[in-house]
Scaffold this motif. Structure first.
Motif, PDB file in Angstrom:
ATOM      1  N   ILE A  95      -3.532   2.538  -3.753  1.00 43.79           N
ATOM      2  CA  ILE A  95      -2.534   3.455  -4.294  1.00 43.79           C
ATOM      3  C   ILE A  95      -1.397   2.702  -4.965  1.00 43.79           C
ATOM      4  O   ILE A  95      -0.724   3.217  -5.860  1.00 43.79           O
ATOM      5  N   VAL A  96      -1.179   1.432  -4.568  1.00 39.52           N
ATOM      6  CA  VAL A  96      -0.084   0.663  -5.170  1.00 39.52           C
ATOM      7  C   VAL A  96      -0.356   0.347  -6.633  1.00 39.52           C
ATOM      8  O   VAL A  96       0.576   0.048  -7.384  1.00 39.52           O
ATOM      9  N   SER A  97      -1.622   0.398  -7.057  1.00 37.50           N
ATOM     10  CA  SER A  97      -1.917   0.130  -8.464  1.00 37.50           C
ATOM     11  C   SER A  97      -1.631   1.340  -9.348  1.00 37.50           C
ATOM     12  O   SER A  97      -1.791   1.279 -10.565  1.00 37.50           O
ATOM     13  N   VAL A  98      -1.188   2.423  -8.722  1.00 39.35           N
ATOM     14  CA  VAL A  98      -0.913   3.670  -9.441  1.00 39.35           C
ATOM     15  C   VAL A  98       0.584   3.974  -9.514  1.00 39.35           C
ATOM     16  O   VAL A  98       1.097   4.412 -10.539  1.00 39.35           O
ATOM     17  N   ALA A  99       1.303   3.733  -8.432  1.00 41.05           N
ATOM     18  CA  ALA A  99       2.609   4.360  -8.233  1.00 41.05           C
ATOM     19  C   ALA A  99       3.827   3.560  -8.695  1.00 41.05           C
ATOM     20  O   ALA A  99       4.922   4.106  -8.789  1.00 41.05           O
ATOM     21  N   TYR A 100       3.666   2.254  -8.963  1.00 35.90           N
ATOM     22  CA  TYR A 100       4.843   1.413  -9.214  1.00 35.90           C
ATOM     23  C   TYR A 100       5.012   1.124 -10.712  1.00 35.90           C
ATOM     24  O   TYR A 100       4.605   0.091 -11.216  1.00 35.90           O
ATOM     25  N   ASN A 101       5.629   2.066 -11.401  1.00 36.97           N
ATOM     26  CA  ASN A 101       5.872   1.853 -12.836  1.00 36.97           C
ATOM     27  C   ASN A 101       7.307   2.151 -13.235  1.00 36.97           C
ATOM     28  O   ASN A 101       7.641   2.151 -14.414  1.00 36.97           O
ATOM     29  N   GLY A 102       8.162   2.403 -12.250  1.00 36.09           N
ATOM     30  CA  GLY A 102       9.569   2.648 -12.544  1.00 36.09           C
ATOM     31  C   GLY A 102       9.885   4.063 -12.962  1.00 36.09           C
ATOM     32  O   GLY A 102      11.054   4.415 -13.147  1.00 36.09           O
ATOM     33  N   LYS A 103       8.868   4.929 -13.115  1.00 39.33           N
ATOM     34  CA  LYS A 103       9.107   6.314 -13.514  1.00 39.33           C
ATOM     35  C   LYS A 103       9.526   7.143 -12.300  1.00 39.33           C
ATOM     36  O   LYS A 103       8.990   6.958 -11.207  1.00 39.33           O
ATOM     37  N   PRO A 104      10.458   8.063 -12.466  1.00 31.35           N
ATOM     38  CA  PRO A 104      10.861   8.915 -11.346  1.00 31.35           C
ATOM     39  C   PRO A 104       9.752   9.895 -10.977  1.00 31.35           C
ATOM     40  O   PRO A 104       9.136  10.514 -11.849  1.00 31.35           O
ATOM     41  N   LEU A 105       9.465  10.010  -9.682  1.00 27.51           N
ATOM     42  CA  LEU A 105       8.433  10.937  -9.209  1.00 27.51           C
ATOM     43  C   LEU A 105       9.085  12.254  -8.806  1.00 27.51           C
ATOM     44  O   LEU A 105       9.315  12.533  -7.636  1.00 27.51           O
ATOM     45  N   THR A 106       9.387  13.064  -9.800  1.00 27.68           N
ATOM     46  CA  THR A 106       9.995  14.367  -9.551  1.00 27.68           C
ATOM     47  C   THR A 106       8.911  15.377  -9.202  1.00 27.68           C
ATOM     48  O   THR A 106       7.712  15.101  -9.315  1.00 27.68           O
ATOM     49  N   HIS A 142      -8.556   4.467  -4.343  1.00 30.82           N
ATOM     50  CA  HIS A 142      -7.156   4.110  -4.189  1.00 30.82           C
ATOM     51  C   HIS A 142      -6.608   4.556  -2.830  1.00 30.82           C
ATOM     52  O   HIS A 142      -5.852   5.519  -2.730  1.00 30.82           O
ATOM     53  N   PRO A 143      -6.972   3.840  -1.768  1.00 26.82           N
ATOM     54  CA  PRO A 143      -6.449   4.185  -0.440  1.00 26.82           C
ATOM     55  C   PRO A 143      -4.937   3.986  -0.373  1.00 26.82           C
ATOM     56  O   PRO A 143      -4.372   3.132  -1.053  1.00 26.82           O
ATOM     57  N   GLY A 144      -4.313   4.776   0.469  1.00 28.69           N
ATOM     58  CA  GLY A 144      -2.887   4.587   0.740  1.00 28.69           C
ATOM     59  C   GLY A 144      -2.740   3.927   2.097  1.00 28.69           C
ATOM     60  O   GLY A 144      -3.188   2.808   2.308  1.00 28.69           O
ATOM     61  N   ILE A 145      -2.134   4.628   3.040  1.00 31.34           N
ATOM     62  CA  ILE A 145      -2.062   4.142   4.418  1.00 31.34           C
ATOM     63  C   ILE A 145      -3.427   4.339   5.062  1.00 31.34           C
ATOM     64  O   ILE A 145      -3.971   5.442   5.054  1.00 31.34           O
TER      65      ILE A 145
END
Length: 228
Positions: free
Chosen positions: A140-151, A200-203
């Motif tokens: 999941i870390v390859s998806v979520a870290y791009n600096g965009k706000p997750l509204t 894309h596993p998370g925890i």
């Protein structure tokens, strides 16, 4: 465990008899080996050192392992290291990738093994005409870290990738390694027409087969016991 995924293409087909699992001593891979054996597959699995009982005893004790589990030593950074393991397999599950939250040398400890290791495995798959599908465990870390706000109106889907520049600037080395590895995998798979899926596993928590804690379980254990 819940997984998101990206798919190059979907194909139907008969149940495959021989499959490969890399990094077999890890949490996800150990369960994968267990389930594959229970379903009658012959499993060719890689570990760093097949003679290390701490890494292999729990695998050798699985039901069906004596008859249908074959362990191999393989080096992610060694070209051709996976050729003999992939040979004769119809599916390859690539889970091997180093994990560290505070590496002393991010490139040597995380980035090179993740990227070069993934490309080495895929290169072996290209050489093996029996391989029908490759499944790569991303994160999941390859998806979520791009600096965009997750509204609340944002939908995170298979088009999302973490931004390598943002990860490097933030010193998110594990995130960077998984992001670069998946990007390299998709580029290679499309160039070589490999039928590939990424998960894309998370925890990742649950009953542990291996004798050591995975990072996700360790995090929860620390929360239960009081963070130290």
């Amino acid at each position: 465990m819940e997984f998101g995924g990206r798919t190059e293409r979907e194909k139907g087909g008969k149940k495959k008899e021989v499959v490969c699992v890399t990094g077999a001593s890890g949490f996800i891979a150990s369960w994968l080996v267990k389930l594959l054996l229970e379903r009658g597959y012959t499993v060719k699995a890689t570990v760093r050192n097949p003679n290390d009982p701490k890494k292999t005893e729990h695998l050798r004790s699985l039901h069906g392992a004596k008859e249908r589990l074959h362990l191999f030593g393989a080096d992610l950074l060694e070209d051709g290291s996976f050729d003999s393991v992939v040979e004769g397999c119809t599916a390859v599950f690539h889970t091997a990738s180093p994990v560290s939250l505070s590496p002393a040398d991010p490139k040597a400890e995380l980035i090179d093994p993740a990227v070069k290791g993934t490309l080495n495995v895929l290169s072996s798959c290209v050489k093996t005409p029996t391989v029908r599908r490759v499944v790569v465990t991303s994160s999941i870390v390859s998806v979520a870290y791009n600096g965009k706000p997750l509204t609340s109106d944002v939908v995170v889907d298979e088009t999302w990738f973490s931004d390598p520049a943002f990860c490097e600037e933030s010193k998110l080395w594990y995130v960077l390694s998984k992001t670069l590895a998946e990007e390299a995998a998709w580029k290679f798979a499309k160039e070589k027409s490999i039928d590939m899926v990424t998960l894309h596993p998370g925890i990742v928590i649950g009953p542990i087969l291996q004798p050591t804690l995975n990072i996700s379980t360790e995090i929860f254990l620390n929360l239960i016991n009081g963070w130290k």
